[in-house]
Design an enzyme around this catalytic site. Structure first.
Site: not given
Ligand code: PLP
Length: 383
Positions: A71-72, A150, A198-200, A236, A324
């Site tokens: 996702g990042t 989140n 984001s897959g996870h 790749t 923290c």
């Molecule tokens: N954006 C949001 C709203 C998220 O909650 C997160 C991860 O917690 C991310 C982006 C980043 O995703 P990734 O962990 O796949 O880089």
């Protein structure tokens, strides 16, 4: 001891069906999908199939899906790539409650000469749409606004936001990392230009993500290299993980209508139970517009970290709204942006459920939590 995992906004367990779908791509189907020979061709069609499955979940065209590593990366690619494509005069608009994966690239662009506006939220985490209207009226802009938060689960009205941004000629990216798989998302109805996945967060592994890019969106590639992903992202392809994300998207599409209302019911039971049994407790964020799986609860006069520690001792995984840093326990930027009072901000705790959460899990958390809060309050200097 029972183990209850209520930290699904941090990461989710990989679905067994996803693991099963991925395994052949570590064993027999290990070719490079870009190769001309049979080893590549046999694999390429599974990448296409996964792209189609993810596109179906979003009601997109498969050609609009770019696979990334997380996702990042998707957020960085969207914000930085759109700003680079638009030129130095473009303004950047975002909100104060975005994930750092959006806030950091936006602030990086500010350091490199772009004007940046960070929109405020109110005490319930809701966006001020008039402030957005005013901000986009100031000239061409790249706007990045999350679909769902989140930490609090608060859902922003993306249809309305997209209407405002598109009417002003802006480019709109939505960080939908927390929304995909939990809320129905239909890009054929909501005119966002880009959307991060984001897959996870949806029962695929860590290390795979995607960016939806509407056809015609002006976007410079972020990872420069080969011609993979139609020239939009070099490197790749991570075939096993792409296949896993495709399977996870398919499972999400099949289960969202039945599972998410059930999860919301469990979340509500947890929330109501904790509010009833633990005095001086409040919910952070707009309860009417929230992800079905998330509740962020402040147990006043106690530290979030202490709560997490004791919950963890009882086999319960949750998360706190504090970060923290250098020994000081600071409430998170999201909680601070909402102006949550000091005594509540420090005890903010996020419980995030998934389709693997069941009634017995919730009953266990409702039994274990009140005595923990009572014990910590007895030690608190603030009570
Ligand atoms: N954006 C949001 C709203 C998220 O909650 C997160 C991860 O917690 C991310 C982006 C980043 O995703 P990734 O962990 O796949 O880089």
């Amino acid at each position: 001891m029972r183990q209850v995992y209520l930290d699904n906004n941090a990461t989710t367990r990989v679905a067994p069906e996803v693991v099963e779908a991925m395994l052949p791509f570590f064993q027999d189907l290990w070719g490079n999908p870009s190769s001309m020979h049979g080893f590549g061709g046999r694999v390429a069609r599974y990448v296409d199939e996964a792209r189609g499955r993810l596109a179906d979940l979003l009601h997109a065209d498969p050609s609009e899906i770019v696979f990334t590593s997380c996702g990042t990366e998707s957020d960085n690619m969207a914000v930085r790539g759109a700003a680079e494509a638009a030129g130095p005069a473009v303004r950047i608009i975002t909100t104060r409650v975005e994930h750092v994966a959006v806030l950091s690239p936006c602030r990086h662009l500010k350091e490199h000469g772009h004007e940046l506006t960070e929109l405020n939220v109110d005490a319930e985490g809701r966006l001020d749409l008039d402030a957005l209207r005013e901000a986009v009226a100031g000239g061409p802009a790249v706007v990045s606004i999350m679909w769902a938060n989140n930490e609090t689960g608060v859902v922003f009205p993306l249809s309305e936001i997209a209407g405002i941004v598109k009417a002003a000629g802006g480019v709109l990216h939505a960080d939908a990392v927390q929304a995909v798989g939990k809320l129905p998302i239909d890009v054929s109805r909501v005119p966002v230009d880009m959307l991060s996945i984001s897959g996870h967060k949806l029962h695929a592994p860590k290390g795979i993500g995607a960016l939806y890019v509407r056809r015609g969106t002006k976007l410079k590639p972020f990872l420069l290299g080969g011609h993979q992903e139609n020239g939009r992202r070099g490197g790749t392809e991570n075939v096993p993980y792409i296949v896993g994300l495709g399977r996870a998207a398919e499972l999400a599409a099949h289960t969202i209508d039945t599972e998410m209302p059930r999860v919301a019911g469990l979340r509500d039971r947890l929330e109501e139970g904790l509010l009833k049994t633990c005095p001086d407790t409040r919910v952070n964020g707009d309860r009417r517009h929230r992800l079905p799986n998330t509740t962020n609860i402040s147990f006043q006069y106690v530290e979030g970290e202490a709560i997490l520690y004791h919950l963890s001792d009882a086999g319960i995984a949750a998360s706190s709204g504090s970060a923290c840093t250098s020994g000081s326990l600071e409430p998170s930027h999201v909680i601070r942006a909402m102006g949550v009072p000091f005594t509540a901000a420090h005890g903010s705790t996020r419980f995030s459920l998934s389709r693997y959460t069941d009634e017995a899990d919730i009953a266990y958390v409702l039994e274990q939590t009140p005595p923990i809060i009572e014990r910590l309050r007895a030690l608190s200097p603030f009570v």
